[in-house]
Design an enzyme around this catalytic site. Sequence first.
Site, mmCIF file in Angstrom:
data_model
loop_
_atom_site.group_PDB
_atom_site.id
_atom_site.type_symbol
_atom_site.label_atom_id
_atom_site.label_comp_id
_atom_site.label_asym_id
_atom_site.label_seq_id
_atom_site.Cartn_x
_atom_site.Cartn_y
_atom_site.Cartn_z
ATOM 1 N N LYS A 223 42.456 36.584 38.678
ATOM 2 C CA LYS A 223 43.563 35.953 37.955
ATOM 3 C C LYS A 223 43.275 34.461 37.699
ATOM 4 O O LYS A 223 43.612 33.924 36.648
ATOM 5 C CB LYS A 223 44.867 36.103 38.747
ATOM 6 N N HIS A 243 45.486 39.676 29.818
ATOM 7 C CA HIS A 243 45.840 40.576 30.916
ATOM 8 C C HIS A 243 45.960 41.995 30.340
ATOM 9 O O HIS A 243 47.063 42.515 30.187
ATOM 10 C CB HIS A 243 47.171 40.095 31.508
ATOM 11 N N SER A 265 52.716 43.455 35.364
ATOM 12 C CA SER A 265 52.245 44.067 36.602
ATOM 13 C C SER A 265 53.193 45.221 36.968
ATOM 14 O O SER A 265 54.393 45.144 36.729
ATOM 15 C CB SER A 265 52.249 43.032 37.735
ATOM 16 N N CYS A 267 53.389 48.294 35.749
ATOM 17 C CA CYS A 267 53.851 49.184 34.665
ATOM 18 C C CYS A 267 52.830 50.285 34.386
ATOM 19 O O CYS A 267 52.905 50.950 33.358
ATOM 20 C CB CYS A 267 54.104 48.398 33.386
ATOM 21 N N ARG A 412 58.761 48.017 31.019
ATOM 22 C CA ARG A 412 59.723 49.051 31.450
ATOM 23 C C ARG A 412 61.037 48.801 30.756
ATOM 24 O O ARG A 412 61.777 47.888 31.131
ATOM 25 C CB ARG A 412 59.936 48.964 32.962
ATOM 26 N N TYR A 507 52.380 59.502 32.026
ATOM 27 C CA TYR A 507 51.052 59.881 32.518
ATOM 28 C C TYR A 507 50.194 60.512 31.404
ATOM 29 O O TYR A 507 50.110 59.961 30.316
ATOM 30 C CB TYR A 507 51.167 60.779 33.753
ATOM 31 N N GLU A 509 50.655 62.728 29.326
ATOM 32 C CA GLU A 509 51.337 63.001 28.055
ATOM 33 C C GLU A 509 51.334 61.766 27.141
ATOM 34 O O GLU A 509 51.547 61.888 25.936
ATOM 35 C CB GLU A 509 52.783 63.471 28.295
HETATM 36 C C1 OXD Z 1 47.446 42.472 39.446
HETATM 37 C C2 OXD Z 1 48.682 41.921 38.906
HETATM 38 O O1 OXD Z 1 47.231 42.409 40.662
HETATM 39 O O2 OXD Z 1 48.840 41.928 37.675
HETATM 40 O O3 OXD Z 1 46.631 42.971 38.663
HETATM 41 O O4 OXD Z 1 49.541 41.465 39.678
HETATM 42 MN MN MN Z 2 47.091 42.530 36.642
#
Ligand code: OXD
Ligand code: MN
Length: 598
Positions: A223, A243, A265, A267, A412, A507, A509
């Site tokens: 990160k 990301h 994160s 999802c 989500r 998943y 689908e």
């Molecule tokens: C990860 C995050 O750990 O996005 O990948 O938090």
């Molecule tokens: Mn991540």
Amino acid sequence: MTSPTANQKLLKWVEDITKLAKPANVEWLNGSKAEYDALIQSTVDAGLATPLDPIKRPNSFLFRSDPTDVARVENRTYIASKSQDDAGPTNNWINPDELKKTMTALYDGCMAGRTLYVIPFSMGPVGSPIAKIGVQITDSAYAAANMHVMTRVGNKVLEVLGKDGEFIPCLHSIGKPLAPGESDNGQWPSAPLDKKYISHFPEERTIWSYGSGYGGNALLGKKCLALRIASVQARDEGWLAEHMLILKLTNTAGKSKFVAAAFPSACGKTNLAMLVPTVPGWKVETVGDDIAWMKFGKDGQLYAINPEFGFFGVAPGTSVQSNPNAMKSVESNTIFTNVALTSDNDVWWEGIGYDPPAGDVIDWKGKVWDKKEPAAHPNSRFTVPASQCPAIAPEWQDPAGVPISAILFGGRRPSTIPLVHQARSWNHGVFLGSIVGSEVTAAALDLKAGTVRRDPFAMLPFCGYHMGDYFKHWIQIGKKEGAVLPKIFFVNWFRKTQEGRWLWPGYGENSRVLKWIFEQCDGTGKFVETEIGIMPTPDALDAPAGVTADDLKELLTVDREGWKREIADVRAEHYPKFGEKLPKELWAELEGLEARLK
Ligand code: OXD
Ligand code: MN
């Protein structure tokens, strides 16, 4: 030990940090298997790692962290740009001089009694024109072993670095010096929360991390470098550090396209990256599950590499049903952190899809599990080489990267956002990326259920500069002369009925949606233009078992009232945060959408 490099800048930096941190030893990592084994053995000797059953889980180890050191600490993560305005409203900021002063005092003597490891690493295939070199200094053997899995480390990186090559210095200490004769003795070393700092100096391209041994706080290639620092470099150099997962999608005729996708994160990025399609004859292969670096090729297309070398995936919820490829990946050579230990010396977690065997389960805190709280921490992880994924794409290490045909955004969203819609234009796609978010459930007490927590481009915790400037950078990318831009889509696997029933099984689908996206990129999809963008015709997607024609209709209908509320929320709560820096193109997209819905 003699140093294996003639790079004076690197030698000087290591010497300076050694003088400051005062370790007992200095070790340069060469990247060998024997070295990895020795690092792990040192953690076993210190009581920090438990070897798992060698038949069931060969060469795999379980670590338990300190209960105060279990995740990224966003409120102790800093973008210390010279000017606060450059960090923007979504990052924590401290003046870089002040922060360095505070942290230098913390680093003074912080490695006493420990080994200082120097880890030359490459984010991306070694020598790739898209790759970047970092060097991490750390006093954590756990972090060093994880870096071995998650990045390409050692002498081959130093060879590419050469005498005068550039590298990103990544300084890390767990902040727990040892007194003479003291050892960790089974206690995960870290510093208290108010001493933890995960700091980025974007102008200097430098990272200083102190006090945490966990995940993104300690494995600085991920990160910190590949997103926060790289996003600044990408802005300055005209590329994208995102990301995003990267997957390869192949149709029944054997034609392939590559897709990148950003989701906040938790999802299901790793699940999507490793998806097993239910559409007969279609294939998904994995290029990456978390980060994509994309640069324009000579042909005007965006080419992506996965800068990582392994997966650092969330264990809970991973099962043969949700992600069979991840389950196969972790069968051996895996570092597990904060999962539960079974009586037969194997791992277990909530949502693994089967009960633990008879006998005591030891929870992530090291106690016999009383079943009152989860046995595995919700953010417990597996660290595993990407090469162990049975679905890894043959191109995953191609130094030139893979050409991206489609970019997906999602979150989500139980209501409002349809299963899939396609942006009308690049700028409309940037608008969709800018409003990504997940709906807050009643479980988060400080937030009203039903409100959307926005996470633009899923980059909120990872953008190394002002998010308004980041939006502008995306708009600029779309203006590049000769660019053959990917098409942008917004997906939502998480729709529910008013009564709370899932409308879509998700998943494997989700491959039905990927198939339509592929066809849209190929010019063969069936679509209608709506007020919110381009959507599949009702017969363009086959409904999977359990999804009725009415469900599919609801999934693919424009919820006009919901979108009006969305617009109102973006206008009142989201966009004003970015002030003057919010590009006028995005206001124009918001207004255009509003006008079309009138
Ligand atoms: C990860 C995050 O750990 O996005 O990948 O938090
Ligand atoms: Mn991540």
